[in-house]
Write a protein that holds these residues in place. Structure first.
Motif, PDB file in Angstrom:
ATOM      1  N   SER A 187       0.802  -1.226   0.000  1.00  0.00           N
ATOM      2  CA  SER A 187       0.000   0.000   0.000  1.00  0.00           C
ATOM      3  C   SER A 187       0.833   1.274   0.000  1.00  0.00           C
ATOM      4  O   SER A 187       0.288   2.370   0.005  1.00  0.00           O
ATOM      5  CB  SER A 187      -0.933   0.007   1.215  1.00  0.00           C
ATOM      6  OG  SER A 187      -0.176   0.102   2.407  1.00  0.00           O
ATOM      7  N   VAL A 188       2.161   1.167  -0.017  1.00  0.00           N
ATOM      8  CA  VAL A 188       3.024   2.353  -0.090  1.00  0.00           C
ATOM      9  C   VAL A 188       2.885   2.968  -1.477  1.00  0.00           C
ATOM     10  O   VAL A 188       2.978   2.271  -2.485  1.00  0.00           O
ATOM     11  CB  VAL A 188       4.493   1.969   0.198  1.00  0.00           C
ATOM     12  CG1 VAL A 188       5.412   3.172  -0.006  1.00  0.00           C
ATOM     13  CG2 VAL A 188       4.633   1.425   1.601  1.00  0.00           C
ATOM     14  N   ASP A 189       2.610   4.282  -1.515  1.00  0.00           N
ATOM     15  CA  ASP A 189       2.460   4.973  -2.796  1.00  0.00           C
ATOM     16  C   ASP A 189       3.831   5.299  -3.373  1.00  0.00           C
ATOM     17  O   ASP A 189       4.580   6.088  -2.808  1.00  0.00           O
ATOM     18  CB  ASP A 189       1.662   6.271  -2.628  1.00  0.00           C
ATOM     19  CG  ASP A 189       0.214   6.002  -2.276  1.00  0.00           C
ATOM     20  OD1 ASP A 189      -0.311   4.960  -2.708  1.00  0.00           O
ATOM     21  OD2 ASP A 189      -0.380   6.830  -1.572  1.00  0.00           O
ATOM     22  N   GLY A 190       4.177   4.688  -4.482  1.00  0.00           N
ATOM     23  CA  GLY A 190       5.450   4.947  -5.130  1.00  0.00           C
ATOM     24  C   GLY A 190       6.625   4.369  -4.362  1.00  0.00           C
ATOM     25  O   GLY A 190       6.475   3.513  -3.502  1.00  0.00           O
ATOM     26  N   ASN A 191       7.805   4.866  -4.684  1.00  0.00           N
ATOM     27  CA  ASN A 191       9.014   4.422  -4.003  1.00  0.00           C
ATOM     28  C   ASN A 191       9.222   5.274  -2.756  1.00  0.00           C
ATOM     29  O   ASN A 191       8.791   6.421  -2.697  1.00  0.00           O
ATOM     30  CB  ASN A 191      10.216   4.528  -4.937  1.00  0.00           C
ATOM     31  CG  ASN A 191      10.049   3.686  -6.181  1.00  0.00           C
ATOM     32  OD1 ASN A 191       9.354   2.674  -6.159  1.00  0.00           O
ATOM     33  ND2 ASN A 191      10.666   4.087  -7.269  1.00  0.00           N
ATOM     34  N   SER A 192       9.913   4.703  -1.765  1.00  0.00           N
ATOM     35  CA  SER A 192      10.081   5.403  -0.498  1.00  0.00           C
ATOM     36  C   SER A 192      11.442   5.080   0.106  1.00  0.00           C
ATOM     37  O   SER A 192      11.951   3.973  -0.053  1.00  0.00           O
ATOM     38  CB  SER A 192       8.969   4.974   0.472  1.00  0.00           C
ATOM     39  OG  SER A 192       9.156   5.553   1.741  1.00  0.00           O
ATOM     40  N   VAL A 193      12.006   6.065   0.815  1.00  0.00           N
ATOM     41  CA  VAL A 193      13.263   5.891   1.536  1.00  0.00           C
ATOM     42  C   VAL A 193      13.058   6.393   2.958  1.00  0.00           C
ATOM     43  O   VAL A 193      12.448   7.442   3.171  1.00  0.00           O
ATOM     44  CB  VAL A 193      14.415   6.674   0.870  1.00  0.00           C
ATOM     45  CG1 VAL A 193      15.679   6.606   1.708  1.00  0.00           C
ATOM     46  CG2 VAL A 193      14.678   6.166  -0.529  1.00  0.00           C
ATOM     47  N   ALA A 194      13.545   5.647   3.932  1.00  0.00           N
ATOM     48  CA  ALA A 194      13.483   6.059   5.335  1.00  0.00           C
ATOM     49  C   ALA A 194      14.871   5.901   5.945  1.00  0.00           C
ATOM     50  O   ALA A 194      15.476   4.837   5.846  1.00  0.00           O
ATOM     51  CB  ALA A 194      12.473   5.210   6.099  1.00  0.00           C
ATOM     52  N   LEU A 195      15.390   6.958   6.569  1.00  0.00           N
ATOM     53  CA  LEU A 195      16.690   6.943   7.222  1.00  0.00           C
ATOM     54  C   LEU A 195      16.536   7.446   8.644  1.00  0.00           C
ATOM     55  O   LEU A 195      15.752   8.372   8.899  1.00  0.00           O
ATOM     56  CB  LEU A 195      17.680   7.841   6.467  1.00  0.00           C
ATOM     57  CG  LEU A 195      17.952   7.472   5.020  1.00  0.00           C
ATOM     58  CD1 LEU A 195      18.782   8.545   4.347  1.00  0.00           C
ATOM     59  CD2 LEU A 195      18.634   6.124   4.935  1.00  0.00           C
ATOM     60  N   MET A 196      17.285   6.859   9.566  1.00  0.00           N
ATOM     61  CA  MET A 196      17.176   7.243  10.968  1.00  0.00           C
ATOM     62  C   MET A 196      18.529   7.127  11.651  1.00  0.00           C
ATOM     63  O   MET A 196      19.271   6.177  11.412  1.00  0.00           O
ATOM     64  CB  MET A 196      16.176   6.322  11.673  1.00  0.00           C
ATOM     65  CG  MET A 196      15.954   6.655  13.115  1.00  0.00           C
ATOM     66  SD  MET A 196      14.983   5.391  13.938  1.00  0.00           S
ATOM     67  CE  MET A 196      16.255   4.601  14.875  1.00  0.00           C
ATOM     68  N   HIS A 197      18.849   8.100  12.504  1.00  0.00           N
ATOM     69  CA  HIS A 197      20.024   8.027  13.369  1.00  0.00           C
ATOM     70  C   HIS A 197      19.578   8.465  14.759  1.00  0.00           C
ATOM     71  O   HIS A 197      18.914   9.490  14.916  1.00  0.00           O
ATOM     72  CB  HIS A 197      21.151   8.944  12.891  1.00  0.00           C
ATOM     73  CG  HIS A 197      22.244   9.078  13.897  1.00  0.00           C
ATOM     74  ND1 HIS A 197      23.171   8.067  14.108  1.00  0.00           N
ATOM     75  CD2 HIS A 197      22.538  10.053  14.774  1.00  0.00           C
ATOM     76  CE1 HIS A 197      24.002   8.453  15.071  1.00  0.00           C
ATOM     77  NE2 HIS A 197      23.637   9.660  15.487  1.00  0.00           N
ATOM     78  N   ALA A 198      19.942   7.701  15.765  1.00  0.00           N
ATOM     79  CA  ALA A 198      19.604   8.048  17.151  1.00  0.00           C
ATOM     80  C   ALA A 198      20.838   7.922  18.015  1.00  0.00           C
ATOM     81  O   ALA A 198      21.455   6.859  18.076  1.00  0.00           O
ATOM     82  CB  ALA A 198      18.497   7.133  17.672  1.00  0.00           C
ATOM     83  N   ALA A 199      21.215   9.028  18.666  1.00  0.00           N
ATOM     84  CA  ALA A 199      22.264   8.969  19.673  1.00  0.00           C
ATOM     85  C   ALA A 199      21.613   8.342  20.894  1.00  0.00           C
ATOM     86  O   ALA A 199      20.663   8.886  21.457  1.00  0.00           O
ATOM     87  CB  ALA A 199      22.783  10.365  19.977  1.00  0.00           C
ATOM     88  N   TYR A 200      22.083   7.174  21.271  1.00  0.00           N
ATOM     89  CA  TYR A 200      21.433   6.397  22.321  1.00  0.00           C
ATOM     90  C   TYR A 200      22.182   6.588  23.641  1.00  0.00           C
ATOM     91  O   TYR A 200      23.031   7.463  23.763  1.00  0.00           O
ATOM     92  CB  TYR A 200      21.394   4.921  21.874  1.00  0.00           C
ATOM     93  CG  TYR A 200      20.187   4.171  22.327  1.00  0.00           C
ATOM     94  CD1 TYR A 200      18.912   4.582  22.017  1.00  0.00           C
ATOM     95  CD2 TYR A 200      20.337   3.018  23.091  1.00  0.00           C
ATOM     96  CE1 TYR A 200      17.821   3.879  22.438  1.00  0.00           C
ATOM     97  CE2 TYR A 200      19.239   2.303  23.513  1.00  0.00           C
ATOM     98  CZ  TYR A 200      17.979   2.742  23.194  1.00  0.00           C
ATOM     99  OH  TYR A 200      16.898   2.045  23.620  1.00  0.00           O
TER     100      TYR A 200
END
Length: 148
Positions: free
Chosen positions: A64-77
């Motif tokens: 169900s995602v519309d088109g192409n998608s990119v997800a990036l995440m950085h967390a200082a833990y």
């Protein structure tokens, strides 16, 4: 003996509930949430992802995602550690395919020998790669699978 038996059943029932409360296992970093929206929602996110993070939360929704998608995440833990995640998804008619990576780094640590002498610095890193596929096989019904 008859009074001791009910007490043993109560104790046996209480032990598994407490044992499962801690994060245990070989790779506990895989339990960390992916995506700012999912963290903000208290990780109640299984029906909500509409981007590449569906790979981690519910791979069936990749369809169900519309088109192409990119997800990036950085967390200082905590204590100098860091957690990074990324995913990319591609739309294919009524299906979706995604690939992602998760990385947890301990940061720099000092190594000492048994006498307390400084042996230098090192860092420990965990890495996981995930592939997923989701498809809509009839209107409103989707199925998906992901492998790490």
């Amino acid at each position: 003996m008859k009074k001791l038996l009910p007490l043993l059943f109560v104790l046996a029932a209480a032990v598994p509930a407490r044992a499962g409360s801690a994060i245990t296992g070989a790779v506990p970093f895989l339990r960390l949430a992916v995506g700012a929206r999912s963290v903000a929602m208290g990780e109640a996110f299984c029906a909500a992802p509409d981007d590449a993070t569906a790979l981690y939360w519910n791979p069936a929704l990749l369809a169900s995602v519309d088109g192409n998608s990119v997800a990036l995440m950085h967390a200082a833990y905590v204590a100098g550690t860091s957690y990074d995640a990324g995913a990319v998804s591609f739309k294919l008619r009524k299906s979706g395919f995604a690939a992602g990576i998760q990385r947890f780094s301990s940061g720099d640590m000092t190594e000492y020998d048994y006498a307390g002498a400084d042996l230098g610095r090192f860092a420990q890193t965990d890495l996981a790669v995930t592939l997923g596929y989701g498809t809509e096989f009839t209107t409103g019904y989707m199925a998906g699978v992901a492998a790490k």
